[in-house]
Structures are given as C-alpha cells and as structure tokens.
Design a protein around this motif. Sequence first.
Motif: not given
Length: 884
Positions: A66-68, A206-208, A366-370
């Motif tokens: 949904d976010h994508k 994109e978010v992972k 990279k955890l930022e934003g994930n």
Amino acid sequence: MDELADDIRRIDFHHPYTPYDVQDQFMSTVHNVLQKGEGQVGILESPTGTGKSLSLICAALTWLRDHKRDSHEGSVADAAKAFKDEPDWIVEQMLKRKREELVKQWENREARLKDIRDKERLLEGRGSKRRRIETRGDGKAGNVSEDNDDDDDDQWLLGLADDEDTLGQDASSSLSRESKELMKKLGLGPLRKEEEDEVGDVGGNEVKIYYTSRTHSQLTQFIAELRRPVFPPSIPTALLDEDSTTAKEGVKHLPLSSRQRLCINPSVSRLGSLSAINDRCAELQQAKSKDNCQFVPNADNLHLTHQFRDNALATLPDIEDLFGLGKKLQICPYYASRTAIPGAEIITLPYPLLLQKTARDALGIKLEGNVVIIDEAHNIMDAVANVYASGISLSELRRARQMLGVYVKKFGKKLKGENRVRVAQVARVVDGLSGWLDNALNLKADQGIVDPNALLKSKGIDQINMYKLIQYVQGSKLAYKIEGYVAQAEAQGDPHSSHTASLSTPVLHTLISFLVSLNNLSSEGRIFFHKMLNKDSQDIKLSYLLLSPTHAFSSITSSARAVILAGGTMSPFEDYTSHLFPDLDTKKVTTLSCGHVIPASNLCVWTLAAPKPKDEGSGIDFEFSFQKRSDKAMIRELGIAILNACTAVPDGVVVFFPSYGYLDEVVAAWSEKSASQPKSIWERLEAKKSVFRESKGGSSDEVLEQYSKAILGDEKEAAKKTGPSSSQTRGALLLSVVGGKMSEGINFSDRLGRCVIIVGLPYPNITSPDWKARIEYIESTALKRLTEGDVKMPRHEALAAAKQAARDFYENACMRAVNQSIGRAIRHMNDYAAIILIDRRFGTEKIRAKLPAWIRGGLVEGSESGGLGQMMGRLSSFFRSKQS
C-alpha cells in the motif's frame, strides 16, 4: 476501540486462510503502528499456535505494498507540481509519460523475475533445488589448498609495518583498490549497468522490512510462511493492462547471514570459527596477497553477480538456497547477496547481524526510514547482552601464551619494527591477565566483580595503548596467522607445538574480543570473575557483561521508521519500555496482548496455594521461596499433589522446577521411604506414569524422544484408548527446569503436554555478582533520572521509586521465564491442556497481573482458596469433557 474495529473490517490483509478474530486484531495493530511511522514501537504478544509469523507477514507486506502504491502516486503528483504554470495539455502529456515510464520499469523487472521463476520450475522444481549445508563437502574441504602450502611458511608472516594496506586498518581498508571500489558498489549501492539489467535498482530507495529472529531454524520457518500469501502489486493496478502477465508481483525476499554460513571457498570455510573465516577472507583480498579468492565478485564475473542477484529476488530463498546458488554460479554468496539488498522488500537476518551496528555497517544495512520486526522478542534484552558479551579463561590465556611462543620461535628474527613491538605487547597483555587470574584463584569467593583499573595494572598493561593494539591486531590478522601457523605445525608434527591448541579453539580471537570489551568499558558494563571447578582441574574466567541494553538498542529505535517487538510470551511489558527505550514518548508505544485461538473450554488454569482449602484451617502453604523450599513436609505434599494430578491427567504431564539443584533435592526427598509408607513417592509416581527427568549436562533430545515414545507408543494402540481411566492412558511424567532445555522451543502439543505444572517462582540468584550489579545499575540510573529530570522528585521518594524499579525488573525476569514454560502446552486451535501453578504467591494480584492475558482468562476463579481435592474434581471433569 471502535476505530480499531473499523480498521479490522476495512483492511484486506491477504491472509491465505480465513483469519481468527485475534489474528485480525494482531494484524490491524501491526498495520496501525507501521502506518503511523515516525519512530513508532509496537510490543505485541500473540500466543504460540495463533499463527503469529503469518500474521506479521500479512500485516507488514500489505502495508508495504500500500505504501509503495501511495509513493508511486505521490511521485507523479510531485512531478505535476513542477509544471503547474504550463498549459493543461502539456501537464497531461508529462503525467502520461511519467506513468508509462513507471509501468514499463516495473513490468520489465517483473517479467525478468517471472522468467527466472519459470526456468527454475522447468529445470529443477521447487523441491529438487533445495540444497543443504552438508552438501558443502565436495571432497576438497579437508585438503590443504594452495594458499596453505606446507612448504611455504611465509604466508603466516606478518606484513611490513609501513605497509598501509595490511596494518592497523579494518578489513575493508586492506583490500586492493579494485576490490575496494567494487565492494563499495556491492555494499553501499547497486552495480551500475544498462537499465534493462538493473533489476536490483528498482525499489532501491523504497522502504524495506528487516525481520530478525533468534535461531536459524526460526528464520527458515518464517521463510516457509512467506511463501503462502499472495499480495497485490506495488504499482497502482489502474495503470496496468487487464491482460498483463505480470500483474501478480512476487515478494522479493533476501536472507542475510555471516561468512560462516555462506562461504563457498573450501580452504576458508573449513577453518570453522567465524573470526578465522573473516580474517582469512579479508586476507585473500589484500592488494599484495599472492593468493586471491576466485569467488569474490569482480569485473570479470559481473554477469554472475547480476545473475545471482536476480535469482535471489525471484525465488524466495533461504540461506541454504543462497549457498547452493553461489556454488552453482561459482560466485561468493556473502558478497553477491549485497547487490540484492536495494531490490528486496523483506530482508531476514539473525539477531547478531541486526543488533550490532558494526555488523549492519559491514553488510550495508541502512535502517533509516525502514521497518524492523524482531520476532521471539521476549529474550531481546538477553540477546543484546549476549551480542556484546565476551570472556577469557586462564587456561585459554595459557594456550595463547604457548601459541605466541611457538610463533615467535619460528618468525622472531623476521619480525621488524612495529610488528616486533606489537607482538611483545600482546604477550605482555596475556601475561598480565594470566597473573591477575592466578592470584584470583586464591580468593575465598568463587565469583565477584573485577575492578578494571586493578586488572589493567597487572604487569603494567595500563601503559599500553589498547585501542591502537586492537587496531593493529585486527588489521594485521595477527590472531589468524598465529593460530593458522600453529595448526599447520601441529599437522606436520612440530615438537614445539605439541602442547598447543588447534585452530578449532580460536583462543587469540577470544582474547581480542575480550580486549575490545575491556577497552570500551562504560557505566553500562561490568567485568566479573568466576571459578570453574572440574573433576581434574581448576580454572577461572573473566567475563564482560552488558548491564543495560538501552544504549546498544537506541541506534535501532532512533533510526527505524517503526520497530515491532513480537513474541508468544512478551508479558510483562514494562521492562521493554523501561530498559530498551526509556526516553521514548509513551504515545509512540503500542502494546497488545492477544487472546488465544482456542475456545475457553480448552484451558483450565488452577492455582494450588495449599494442599487443603483455606477454610479448613492453617496447614502447609506451598511457598517455594529460597528460605522455605527445603521443608521436607512441603516437598512431600508437593509429591502427593503431582501424584494426584497424574491420576486425573491422561498422557503427558510436564513439571517445571525453579532450578536443577532444587529438582535434585526434590527427587532425593521423594526417593526416601518411611515406616508409614512402604513405597516412596518416587516409586508411586513411576507406578502411575513413566517418569523422565531433565539433567543439566544430559541430552535433552534423548530424554524428549523417550518421553514422547512412552506417551505415543504404537498409534494403533493409542487409537483404542477410551478415556483417562483406561489402563492404556498411563502416559509419562517429565520433570524439567524453568529456563532449561525443555522450557523454550520445545513443542509439547496435544498428548505430549496435557498438563503443565509450575513449581514455585524461579527468581534469579539475587546474591550472584552479576545480579547484584544489575540491581545496583538499575537503582542508580533510575535515581539519576528521577532526581535530575525535568520533573525532579524529592530524593527520599526517588530512592524508594528506584528500588521499586529494580524489584520490578527482578520480578519480571522471573515471570518471563514462567510464561515461556507455560507456553509449551497449547500449540494450536484444537489443543487443550490444564495448567497448575503451585505456590501461594501465584494467587496474589501482583503476580497474576504479569501472566499473559490468555492465561489470566483461563484461571479458575477462587482456585487459590481451594485445595487439592477441589483441584482433582476440576481436572477430572475437564478431561472427561474432552474424552466424550
């Protein structure tokens, strides 16, 4: 609550089955936490048997897709804003072109991955392509390879002190320029090539979802669940043609692991220990190395790296699949897997690779934003402590000194400049630590806290710049080279190495890990000593313990978009907020304790506070505190209570005791005979059921196999059973320990666990040095926070509150262990069991409040005031109702 109910009804989580109400509640809560973002934390409890892993997958990936789609729409809208002053027809043409580019890029990627999946099914099939770790043995692993030539000892010689490629730098710094450039591309971003070959680039920003669990087998089970659901594509379906063949978008999953599990170079993987494998791998990539690993990605095998990446993203692999794919393509799966990170949606990895920032950086995570999902999170605080723990024993230090002696005897004349100085410093550190431990053997106490300043004064270790020494040892691969040479010398029968350890015992790597902890001591860590008494010898060990996970865990919570802590038994919840993220706004924390999927009639929870009912006067109370638990009369009454329970309960009964020592004490008391009783309680128990017991050093697998066989026996005979009174329902009794091998990860489903009995409250040993240090640390940090915060509390009130915080932590540790043991019983929706809590303290509201919600819901009201007779009546009727 009404808003949550509306969410549950509105969201389709694409669950492959019809979800239970508790699963809908769980998925909706996960979705809500991820949707809020902005540093949100969810602490969620869902009992084993309620499909927690599948619910996590459905909720998280539904949100992600949904976010994508929202992000794709947002990118088009942002593009339109740049043309707001242009005529409408220009804006429309631009938007059309933007959407077409988006769709084409997505369709090219999905078509490519679909082709790979089709080829996989055609050539091998899903089942036949499963390759397991044991297939690594190809007949070459045990041979000495070219880089380990018996006739060339110079491979173990340390590099020149002025060689910037080899000394005083980390592993990545010691690579050749070509390797460093390529590794930068592999670890930090996608490889650049023509657009149509860049499957990994799509979705790179994109978010992972990063998913971690405690064991490798749990990660494998999660991946199996990941293959069940089907999710809508990550691009708005309105943009796709109705006849599009790629409208079904597979989940892009990537498992990450260490070199120890992924290395396909036999000469490296055979080294066994992770530290030795890491050092040898890095050494083979040094600019001046005479040998190179032919499997490492480079300019010549770039097409294989791309092929590996595409196959990984197309096929939902587990670690064994990645290893097999690397072997098939002859490309290193440890490095090649990094190229798949940008295109992956969900990445699975074990605890240590997520919890350590250095490990995350090495893998390019990279955890930022994930999103971070930590499963089996009931032991996350212990897991953080274990990741940062280290230790070294006196016997290991002595072996290290012998190894250094053998190495210097061979290469001493060739060691120049800094090499000679640093090797001497390592020897001095070993002698200093050995000297301190030698003296500590004469201390009366068997364990205690070590003053780091006193430790470092031994042999003048405090005069050495430990930071630079550690840098040198890590950069020069000193530990690997010394241990490697000694192992080779042993194999060749060198008389000087006859008393040294083999490479399978990497004592120098162990030493360096301890020195790293010693060098990074802070208020959150302590060093302890404890003596280890063996039959033939006495040893003593130094151990580093991280007292608080707060600082180590903060790098995760401060970076990630959202963190989900999920487990079957997370209760009590307070410790996670107090010790993992104490400074996080409580509004950002969501907690949930789900009920079970079983009907209420399938669970009977009884608190047995005393053998006799409360209204029959004061008799013996069951209180298994350390001060009272050795009472012979109470132990005898305990045996009678368990004997009665075995009469009413069919099949399997599992009893959990507070410790191995107390289990031994109870068994000894039950084995005693008296004049009034010709048969001991132990003999009477054996007459009722086959009795098995867990031992501290024994094999849990063997005991479990015998216990299961005694219950299940011949399935044809089992089918003839008619009820609890049948002579064929003899079953078995298993005596175990809370926190032991049977209390976690063991499945006592159905007939194996018709009743779980908890004897007492297994509080940790408050007098042990490590628990003393923990309690003191919690009290001091709580006192500081309460007296120096924005709202300053009067000191006497703050002191009382700080002591209460420490008591709560101590009590919560006990109840987490109890809850884990209780969770062994009910394992699926058709299962049923009785749970008996034997201790009067289980009847107090304070303790009951720390039980999981589904256990509290099954408590028989007023059972703490009843006695053994009432419990027997309730058990008998409960099991009769299940046999009808």
